[in-house]
Design a protein around this motif. Structure first.
Motif, mmCIF file in Angstrom:
data_model
loop_
_atom_site.group_PDB
_atom_site.id
_atom_site.type_symbol
_atom_site.label_atom_id
_atom_site.label_comp_id
_atom_site.label_asym_id
_atom_site.label_seq_id
_atom_site.Cartn_x
_atom_site.Cartn_y
_atom_site.Cartn_z
ATOM 1 N N UNK A 93 0.625 -1.165 0.068
ATOM 2 C CA UNK A 93 -0.107 0.239 0.071
ATOM 3 C C UNK A 93 0.864 0.598 0.236
ATOM 4 N N UNK A 94 2.455 1.034 0.796
ATOM 5 C CA UNK A 94 2.765 2.209 0.668
ATOM 6 C C UNK A 94 3.673 2.368 -0.584
ATOM 7 N N UNK A 95 3.357 1.386 -1.528
ATOM 8 C CA UNK A 95 4.795 1.333 -2.761
ATOM 9 C C UNK A 95 3.590 2.364 -3.854
ATOM 10 N N UNK A 96 3.214 1.942 -4.739
ATOM 11 C CA UNK A 96 2.775 2.023 -6.146
ATOM 12 C C UNK A 96 2.566 3.476 -5.806
ATOM 13 N N UNK A 97 1.520 3.035 -5.338
ATOM 14 C CA UNK A 97 0.604 4.646 -5.529
ATOM 15 C C UNK A 97 0.897 5.779 -4.405
ATOM 16 N N UNK A 98 2.025 5.642 -4.039
ATOM 17 C CA UNK A 98 2.311 7.182 -3.003
ATOM 18 C C UNK A 98 1.737 6.899 -1.585
ATOM 19 N N UNK A 99 0.660 5.688 -1.428
ATOM 20 C CA UNK A 99 0.579 5.222 0.197
ATOM 21 C C UNK A 99 -1.120 6.157 -0.370
ATOM 22 N N UNK A 100 -1.992 6.581 -1.745
ATOM 23 C CA UNK A 100 -2.662 6.565 -1.696
ATOM 24 C C UNK A 100 -3.322 5.342 -2.025
ATOM 25 N N UNK A 101 -4.188 4.668 -0.653
ATOM 26 C CA UNK A 101 -3.979 2.756 -1.101
ATOM 27 C C UNK A 101 -5.743 2.517 -1.012
ATOM 28 N N UNK A 102 -6.636 4.230 -1.499
ATOM 29 C CA UNK A 102 -8.079 4.307 -2.030
ATOM 30 C C UNK A 102 -7.766 3.621 -3.611
ATOM 31 N N UNK A 103 -6.832 4.368 -4.873
ATOM 32 C CA UNK A 103 -6.312 3.841 -5.750
ATOM 33 C C UNK A 103 -5.963 2.612 -5.844
ATOM 34 N N UNK A 104 -6.344 1.953 -4.937
ATOM 35 C CA UNK A 104 -5.543 0.153 -5.445
ATOM 36 C C UNK A 104 -7.442 -0.336 -6.183
ATOM 37 N N UNK A 105 -8.246 0.561 -5.182
ATOM 38 C CA UNK A 105 -9.564 -0.278 -5.532
ATOM 39 C C UNK A 105 -10.909 0.633 -6.356
#
Ligand code: HEM
Length: 228
Positions: A93-105
């Motif tokens: 969650x801290x990796x790819x999207x700069x910690x904006x974990x909502x963008x994972x979903x």
């Protein structure tokens, strides 16, 4: 309560295994990016430990007639699989999207709209999310006081969710291996892990049935002896 020497040794071995796994991930990634290295390292360590925890029960049946509800080794390996799985999620969650974990979903559109992310990584993330919920549930219920509270049978049925967890983690891993174009070696190693679990389960069920049959025959013959 103090841990027995044997369990302490198990925990030390599992800690060494985890550090060694992270070091291998560091050698593999060579990007110097800590969160990426830990995502890969903890992800695979958790998967391997999950497989070991599923194989211990059937292996134990080779030299023991019954598969006890609570095996400390299986439980401790499961605990480390749970902890490293959670660390994987945090690192991912801290990796790819700069910690904006909502963008994972979710996908955020320019006009302020939100839609579920349903591409391959989105689906892998939803599967990973369900796996994480199960992982945390199993981790929490593996504590001694939960075993006492839930009693043997209920606790055991809950722990059977490990098989569902394994299936979810495998789908999550295989999808990400495709998305990240991981080397064939990783796909082959994952396939071997799947085969190991399937074979162990089939052998385990078979041995269990043999032991049940023997116990049944033994009980029948002792009743006969007693009534003679
Ligand atoms: C919300 C939960 C989860 C999220 C958001 C997540 C996210 C990710 C991401 C982003 C990757 C790709 C890393 C990359 O290649 O750049 C990944 C890979 C992986 N994940 Fe997860 N994960 C989750 C849950 C889990 C769980 C519970 C496990 C195991 C217990 C797990 C095991 C793995 C493994 C083994 C890989 C490596 C696959 C590869 O080679 O790319 N993940 N995960």
């Amino acid at each position: 309560m103090w841990l027995s020497f044997k369990r302490l040794l198990t925990h030390i071995s599992l800690a060494i295994f985890t550090v060694a796994g992270c070091y291998l991930a560091f050698l593999y990634t060579r990007r110097g990016d800590l969160t990426y290295t830990l995502t890969i390292g903890f992800g695979y360590i958790s998967l391997v430990l999950l497989v070991i925890s599923l194989v211990i029960g059937p292996l134990k049946l080779f030299w023991q007639r019954r598969n006890p509800v609570n095996l400390y080794l299986r439980r401790d390996v499961g605990i480390w699989s749970g902890i490293t799985g959670c660390l994987h999620v945090v690192a991912a969650l801290l990796d790819h999207r700069g910690g904006n974990f909502l963008e994972y979903f979710f996908r955020f559109t320019a006009d302020g709209g939100i839609t579920p992310l349903l591409n391959r990584s989105g689906i892998a993330n939803y599967i990973g999310l369900i796996a994480t919920i199960l992982l945390v549930l199993l981790l929490v219920t593996s504590a001694d006081f939960m075993l006492r509270r839930l009693k043997g049978r209920r606790w055991k049925s809950l722990q059977r969710l490990n098989y569902v967890l394994f299936a979810l983690v495998i789908f999550h891993t295989l999808i990400y291996q495709q998305v990240s174009r991981r080397e064939q070696l990783f796909v082959e190693a994952t396939t071997i892990l799947i085969i190991v679990v399937l074979v162990a389960q089939i052998v385990g069920v078979h041995l269990y049935q043999i032991h049940q049959h023997r116990n049944h025959r033994f009980r029948k013959s002792t009743i006969k002896e007693a009534t003679r």
